[in-house]
Every structure is written in structure tokens, then in C-alpha cells.
Design a protein around this motif. Structure first.
Motif, PDB file in Angstrom:
ATOM      1  N   ALA A 300      27.489  26.652  30.756  1.00 45.35           N
ATOM      2  CA  ALA A 300      28.947  26.813  30.689  1.00 45.35           C
ATOM      3  C   ALA A 300      29.390  27.985  31.562  1.00 45.35           C
ATOM      4  CB  ALA A 300      29.388  27.028  29.240  1.00 45.35           C
ATOM      5  N   SER A 301      28.660  29.086  31.485  1.00 43.68           N
ATOM      6  CA  SER A 301      28.975  30.261  32.314  1.00 43.68           C
ATOM      7  C   SER A 301      28.818  29.959  33.786  1.00 43.68           C
ATOM      8  CB  SER A 301      28.065  31.435  31.925  1.00 43.68           C
ATOM      9  OG  SER A 301      28.258  31.821  30.597  1.00 43.68           O
ATOM     10  N   GLN A 302      27.733  29.281  34.134  1.00 45.29           N
ATOM     11  CA  GLN A 302      27.482  28.992  35.539  1.00 45.29           C
ATOM     12  C   GLN A 302      28.559  28.084  36.113  1.00 45.29           C
ATOM     13  OE1 GLN A 302      24.856  30.653  37.195  1.00 45.29           O
ATOM     14  NE2 GLN A 302      26.294  30.032  38.815  1.00 45.29           N
ATOM     15  N   MET A 303      29.008  27.125  35.317  1.00 46.48           N
ATOM     16  CA  MET A 303      30.076  26.241  35.766  1.00 46.48           C
ATOM     17  C   MET A 303      31.358  27.027  36.038  1.00 46.48           C
ATOM     18  SD  MET A 303      31.655  22.959  33.746  1.00 46.48           S
ATOM     19  CE  MET A 303      33.004  21.978  34.430  1.00 46.48           C
ATOM     20  N   ALA A 304      31.703  27.940  35.119  1.00 48.80           N
ATOM     21  CA  ALA A 304      32.916  28.742  35.298  1.00 48.80           C
ATOM     22  C   ALA A 304      32.798  29.648  36.518  1.00 48.80           C
ATOM     23  CB  ALA A 304      33.187  29.564  34.042  1.00 48.80           C
ATOM     24  N   LEU A 305      31.635  30.258  36.713  1.00 45.89           N
ATOM     25  CA  LEU A 305      31.429  31.120  37.881  1.00 45.89           C
ATOM     26  C   LEU A 305      31.513  30.323  39.177  1.00 45.89           C
ATOM     27  CD1 LEU A 305      28.460  33.296  36.572  1.00 45.89           C
ATOM     28  CD2 LEU A 305      30.800  34.077  36.948  1.00 45.89           C
ATOM     29  N   ASP A 306      30.884  29.153  39.195  1.00 49.62           N
ATOM     30  CA  ASP A 306      30.912  28.319  40.394  1.00 49.62           C
ATOM     31  C   ASP A 306      32.342  27.914  40.745  1.00 49.62           C
ATOM     32  OD1 ASP A 306      28.175  28.493  40.534  1.00 49.62           O
ATOM     33  OD2 ASP A 306      27.798  26.501  39.692  1.00 49.62           O
ATOM     34  N   LYS A 307      33.108  27.534  39.735  1.00 51.18           N
ATOM     35  CA  LYS A 307      34.486  27.106  39.990  1.00 51.18           C
ATOM     36  C   LYS A 307      35.357  28.261  40.466  1.00 51.18           C
ATOM     37  CE  LYS A 307      34.695  23.020  37.008  1.00 51.18           C
ATOM     38  NZ  LYS A 307      35.123  22.116  38.078  1.00 51.18           N
ATOM     39  N   ALA A 308      35.031  29.474  40.001  1.00 49.04           N
ATOM     40  CA  ALA A 308      35.783  30.655  40.443  1.00 49.04           C
ATOM     41  C   ALA A 308      35.329  31.138  41.809  1.00 49.04           C
ATOM     42  CB  ALA A 308      35.643  31.776  39.418  1.00 49.04           C
ATOM     43  N   GLY A 309      34.198  30.616  42.294  1.00 50.79           N
ATOM     44  CA  GLY A 309      33.693  31.018  43.598  1.00 50.79           C
ATOM     45  C   GLY A 309      33.066  32.389  43.609  1.00 50.79           C
ATOM     46  N   ILE A 310      32.516  32.814  42.457  1.00 53.67           N
ATOM     47  CA  ILE A 310      31.877  34.124  42.378  1.00 53.67           C
ATOM     48  C   ILE A 310      30.492  33.957  41.753  1.00 53.67           C
ATOM     49  CG2 ILE A 310      34.074  35.346  42.192  1.00 53.67           C
ATOM     50  CD1 ILE A 310      33.507  35.670  39.179  1.00 53.67           C
ATOM     51  N   CYS A 311      29.745  35.057  41.694  1.00 53.50           N
ATOM     52  CA  CYS A 311      28.434  35.023  41.063  1.00 53.50           C
ATOM     53  C   CYS A 311      28.300  36.210  40.113  1.00 53.50           C
ATOM     54  CB  CYS A 311      27.314  35.015  42.100  1.00 53.50           C
ATOM     55  SG  CYS A 311      27.352  36.393  43.238  1.00 53.50           S
ATOM     56  N   VAL A 312      27.165  36.286  39.449  1.00 53.72           N
ATOM     57  CA  VAL A 312      26.965  37.291  38.405  1.00 53.72           C
ATOM     58  C   VAL A 312      27.197  38.711  38.929  1.00 53.72           C
ATOM     59  CG1 VAL A 312      25.150  38.377  37.017  1.00 53.72           C
ATOM     60  CG2 VAL A 312      25.456  35.907  36.940  1.00 53.72           C
ATOM     61  N   LYS A 313      26.737  38.987  40.134  1.00 56.14           N
ATOM     62  CA  LYS A 313      26.861  40.357  40.663  1.00 56.14           C
ATOM     63  C   LYS A 313      28.319  40.771  40.879  1.00 56.14           C
ATOM     64  CE  LYS A 313      26.238  39.092  45.553  1.00 56.14           C
ATOM     65  NZ  LYS A 313      27.616  39.393  45.944  1.00 56.14           N
ATOM     66  N   ASP A 314      29.250  39.813  40.890  1.00 53.69           N
ATOM     67  CA  ASP A 314      30.660  40.127  41.072  1.00 53.69           C
ATOM     68  C   ASP A 314      31.344  40.543  39.770  1.00 53.69           C
ATOM     69  OD1 ASP A 314      30.749  39.411  43.867  1.00 53.69           O
ATOM     70  OD2 ASP A 314      30.648  37.309  43.230  1.00 53.69           O
ATOM     71  N   LEU A 315      30.676  40.355  38.643  1.00 52.19           N
ATOM     72  CA  LEU A 315      31.298  40.588  37.343  1.00 52.19           C
ATOM     73  C   LEU A 315      31.279  42.065  36.966  1.00 52.19           C
ATOM     74  CD1 LEU A 315      29.673  37.618  35.398  1.00 52.19           C
ATOM     75  CD2 LEU A 315      32.060  37.763  36.143  1.00 52.19           C
ATOM     76  N   LYS A 316      32.420  42.534  36.453  1.00 47.37           N
ATOM     77  CA  LYS A 316      32.504  43.896  35.928  1.00 47.37           C
ATOM     78  C   LYS A 316      32.414  43.925  34.408  1.00 47.37           C
ATOM     79  CE  LYS A 316      34.931  46.915  39.174  1.00 47.37           C
ATOM     80  NZ  LYS A 316      36.108  47.815  39.276  1.00 47.37           N
ATOM     81  N   SER A 317      32.752  42.819  33.770  1.00 42.08           N
ATOM     82  CA  SER A 317      32.718  42.754  32.312  1.00 42.08           C
ATOM     83  C   SER A 317      32.214  41.384  31.883  1.00 42.08           C
ATOM     84  CB  SER A 317      34.115  43.009  31.722  1.00 42.08           C
ATOM     85  OG  SER A 317      34.123  42.790  30.313  1.00 42.08           O
ATOM     86  N   ILE A 318      31.317  41.383  30.910  1.00 42.40           N
ATOM     87  CA  ILE A 318      30.827  40.135  30.321  1.00 42.40           C
ATOM     88  C   ILE A 318      30.939  40.259  28.812  1.00 42.40           C
ATOM     89  CG2 ILE A 318      28.873  38.571  30.033  1.00 42.40           C
ATOM     90  CD1 ILE A 318      27.773  39.696  32.685  1.00 42.40           C
ATOM     91  N   LYS A 319      31.639  39.315  28.219  1.00 47.44           N
ATOM     92  CA  LYS A 319      31.783  39.269  26.766  1.00 47.44           C
ATOM     93  C   LYS A 319      31.279  37.921  26.277  1.00 47.44           C
ATOM     94  CE  LYS A 319      34.355  41.886  24.592  1.00 47.44           C
ATOM     95  NZ  LYS A 319      34.161  43.106  23.762  1.00 47.44           N
ATOM     96  N   SER A 320      30.731  37.910  25.070  1.00 44.85           N
ATOM     97  CA  SER A 320      30.236  36.651  24.535  1.00 44.85           C
ATOM     98  C   SER A 320      30.518  36.536  23.051  1.00 44.85           C
ATOM     99  CB  SER A 320      28.724  36.523  24.776  1.00 44.85           C
ATOM    100  OG  SER A 320      28.014  37.450  23.976  1.00 44.85           O
TER     101      SER A 320
END
Length: 397
Positions: A300-320
Motif C-alpha cells: 500500500a505504501s509503495q503504491m502511494a509513493l509510486d503514484k506521488a512520484g517519490i521514494c522513501v528517501k524523499d520522506l520527512k515523516s512516516i506515520k503508521s
């Protein structure tokens, strides 16, 4: 990827979350959410009649559930609008926000309100006639306890699905789980620092009835157990051979939250700080292998990241949403994350799990963390009943 859906900075709130059978146990979830929203809008000097649609999320039946969305709209002060009711277990908030974003993108409406609520206390019992049963006996269900205990398709309790993921991937120990659990409680303390300065950025009180003439206010989360690594170590796993003790899983709770979703121009107009822009970028969803609910957060996370055109290293905050600590460990291991830096300021593992508003509060906290950090991308993700997961990417600038 969405380009037109925005949340006004400060255009959201959450009540405290209250452990089930606590102060909110007798409050009707729809009435409480609507009255809290109405009071909050009044403090913001926002007329409820600006909203064109209500996207309402709730998972646990209440009296008059048949009328939830239009009833809630009328009670919040917008009797002129209609809306929909979404129920998707713990991914309800994420999916509600996605539905609002889709409609903004499509031009169906320009300004909507997302209202999320649940009361796990005193959950309903449903009975159905069964004329063909022995003696015409009824079919009965406890909405909460029966469904927590058993997925009718997977044939497993929710905690078993987390343990199944741990067993499949290997390498996650009870000590790992206890250390991350203790870290989550440390992170929550940051939200309480300086007289709860972080929580006061978004949290409003919830009013409840004590008697016919007396009311009370819930101003802080209720029912949280102080937890340290040392207090977790001696606790035995709930399932023999597993890694989760009672201290490494969330608790059911009551509460509600709300968010405005609108266009860029309207968001700026309604923002409490016009220099901060909050945009919904993308949504992801997934279903994991049977009886492996915790694993759904990764695709689910990977799908959202792919659609946003970014990857994990671009994230400043991760909540779950992490009903079980291994959720975070599995996600971090697979996606290459620092598990100790996820979920700053709190998470559902600590403050509880009212289902409907659970993800909503996490997303609100993520927005505020990004604002403190000066902006950037944030990912919210969480699992939900039926081995499903949902994720949302937001950008604060």
C-alpha cells in the motif's frame, strides 16, 4: 497523483482518544462527532454551510446508523448537504480522505468535510432470524469481540495475523518488539512536553454527560499505560512462541476527528497560517496474503509513493497505524527505514484504536510534524481487517 486536493493548515482537529469503557463509553459516536465538529467550527469562525458534501467514516454500529451521514451533517449545522458513509475498519480515515480528494479532482464539489468517529465501548450485538436452525434459534454476533477474534475468511484472530508475518519473514524477536514499543512510548512523551504543546496544535476537548445536569470534559488521552523496555521484558507473549505481549499491542478506544478537504484557493482562505500549504498527493491500497494483515502496509505504501512520484528517501515523516509493534518492524525491514524514527509524537499503538478516526489523527499529527520541520513529504500507512492496507502521501510546503 492528485493536483487539486488540499487541506487548510489548521483545518482539522482530533479529540483525545479514550480507552474503551472510559469517560466516553456512553456517548453516541455520531452525536459526539457532530457536536464536537460544530463547536470546533465555531472557534474557527467557519460557517458549516460552506461545505457541499460530508464524507463520513465510522465502523461500529450506533443507534440510527441507517441515517449516519445526513444526520451528522444536520447536527454539525449543515442540514442542506448530503454525503456518504464509508466503513473500512482501520483504513477508514485514509479512504475517506481519498474519496474527498477524488471528488475535488473530478470537480464534483469544491469544499467537503471529512468526519471520522467510533465508539468501541459497549459495542452492539446483532441477531438475525434463523428459521431453519434447531428450534429456530437466532444467529448472533458481537460486533467487536467476535470480529477481533476471527476473520471469517482467514480464520484467524488479528494478533495471529501479525505473528504469521513475523514467522514468515524471520529475524524479529520479542526483544526487538519490546525495544520498539518502548521507543513509541518515548516518542509520545514528546507530544506531552511543554504542557502538551504539540497536541494543542490540533487537539480539542470532548464533552460527555455525567448526569442529566452535569457534563465533563476529556482534554487529554485517557487510559494510556506508562511503558518502558524494563516493564515489557517480563511479559509473556499472548500466543506461545510469539513475540507480542499485551504490552506490544494497541487497545480499543473511543474518539473522533475531522478534516476539511477543498481546493487550493479555498484551503488558503481557510488556513490558520497562509504561508503553509497542505496537499494530498496520492493514495495506495493493497491486500496481503491470507492471514498476514501486517504485511499489507508495504505494498500500500509503495503504491502511494509510486503514484506521488517519490521514494522513501524523499520522506520527512512516516506515520503508521500499528496495532502490533511488528507492523513497524516488518515495514522498516522491507522498505529500508529507521524504525526508531517512524511515528514521532505518537501512534495508535500508544493512544489507542477507535478504528474510524485512528488514521485521521495520525495524518493530522504527520501534517503538524512536517510543519515543524519546515515542510516536506509525509507518508501515512496502516493495515486493516481482511489483510488489507491503505496509505496516503501528503506534501506540506
Amino acid at each position: 497523483m492528485y493536483s487539486k486536493a488540499y487541506i487548510p493548515y489548521g483545518g482539522y482537529y482530533s479529540t483525545p482518544f479514550v480507552r474503551w469503557q472510559g469517560s466516553l463509553q456512553n456517548e453516541h459516536a455520531v452525536e459526539l462527532a457532530a457536536s464536537t465538529t460544530k463547536k470546533w467550527l465555531a472557534t474557527k469562525e467557519v460557517d458549516p454551510k460552506i461545505f457541499e458534501y460530508l464524507v463520513f467514516g465510522k465502523t461500529i454500529g450506533q443507534l440510527h446508523t441507517f441515517y449516519d451521514s445526513p444526520w451528522a451533517a444536520a447536527l454539525m449545522g449543515a442540514p442542506n448537504i448530503t454525503g456518504m458513509h464509508i466503513t473500512q475498519a482501520c483504513s477508514t480515515s485514509t479512504t475517506v480522505l481519498n474519496q474527498a480528494a477524488i471528488s475535488i479532482e473530478a470537480g464534483l464539489y469544491e469544499t467537503s468535510f471529512c468526519m471520522l468517529t467510533d465508539r468501541t465501548s459497549n459495542g452492539p450485538f446483532t441477531v438475525w432470524p434463523n428459521p431453519k436452525g434447531p428450534g429456530g434459534e437466532l444467529i448472533a454476533e458481537s460486533w467487536l469481540m467476535d470480529n477481533f477474534a476471527n476473520d471469517p475468511w482467514a480464520g484467524a484472530a488479528m494478533i495471529q495475523t501479525a505473528e504469521n508475518v513475523v514467522q514468515k519473514v524471520g529475524g524479529i524477536t520479542k526483544e526487538d518488539v519490546d525495544r520498539v514499543t518502548a521507543r513509541r512510548y518515548e516518542q509520545y512523551q514528546d507530544a506531552l512536553a511543554n504542557d502538551r504543546a504539540f497536541q494543542k496544535r490540533y487537539m480539542v476537548s470532548a464533552e460527555y454527560k455525567i448526569s442529566k445536569k452535569k457534563t465533563g470534559l476529556v482534554e487529554t488521552d485517557e487510559g494510556i499505560t506508562p511503558t518502558t523496555f524494563e516493564s515489557l521484558t517480563p511479559l509473556k507473549p499472548v500466543i506461545p512462541g510469539g513475540v507480542h505481549s499485551f504490552g506490544a499491542q494497541t487497545h480499543p478506544a473511543d474518539g473522533n476527528c475531522g478534516l476539511i478537504v477543498t481546493t487550493k484557493d479555498k484551503a488558503r482562505e481557510l488556513s490558520s497560517d497562509k504561508n503553509i500549504e497542505v496537499q494530498i498527493l496520492s493514495y495506495g491500497y493493497a491486500r496481503a496474503e491470507k492471514a498476514h494483515m501486517a504485511a499489507a502496509v508495504v505494498p500500500a505504501s509503495q503504491m502511494a509513493l509510486d503514484k506521488a512520484g517519490i521514494c522513501v528517501k524523499d520522506l520527512k515523516s512516516i506515520k503508521s497505524h500499528n496495532p502490533f509493534t511488528a507492523n513497524d518492524l516488518y515495514m522498516a525491514n522491507v522498505m529500508g527505514l529507521d524504525v526508531m524514527n517512524m511515528n514521532n509524537y505518537g501512534c495508535s499503538l500508544v493512544y489507542g484504536h477507535p478504528q474510524g478516526p485512528t488514521a485521521g489523527r495520525g495524518i493530522i499529527e504527520m501534517i503538524e510534524e512536517l510543519a515543524i520541520l519546515g515542510g516536506g513529504y509525509g507518508l501515512f500507512t496502516g493495515c486493516a481487517a481482511g489483510d488489507t492496507g491503505a496509505a496516503l502521501v501528503i506534501r506540506v510546503s
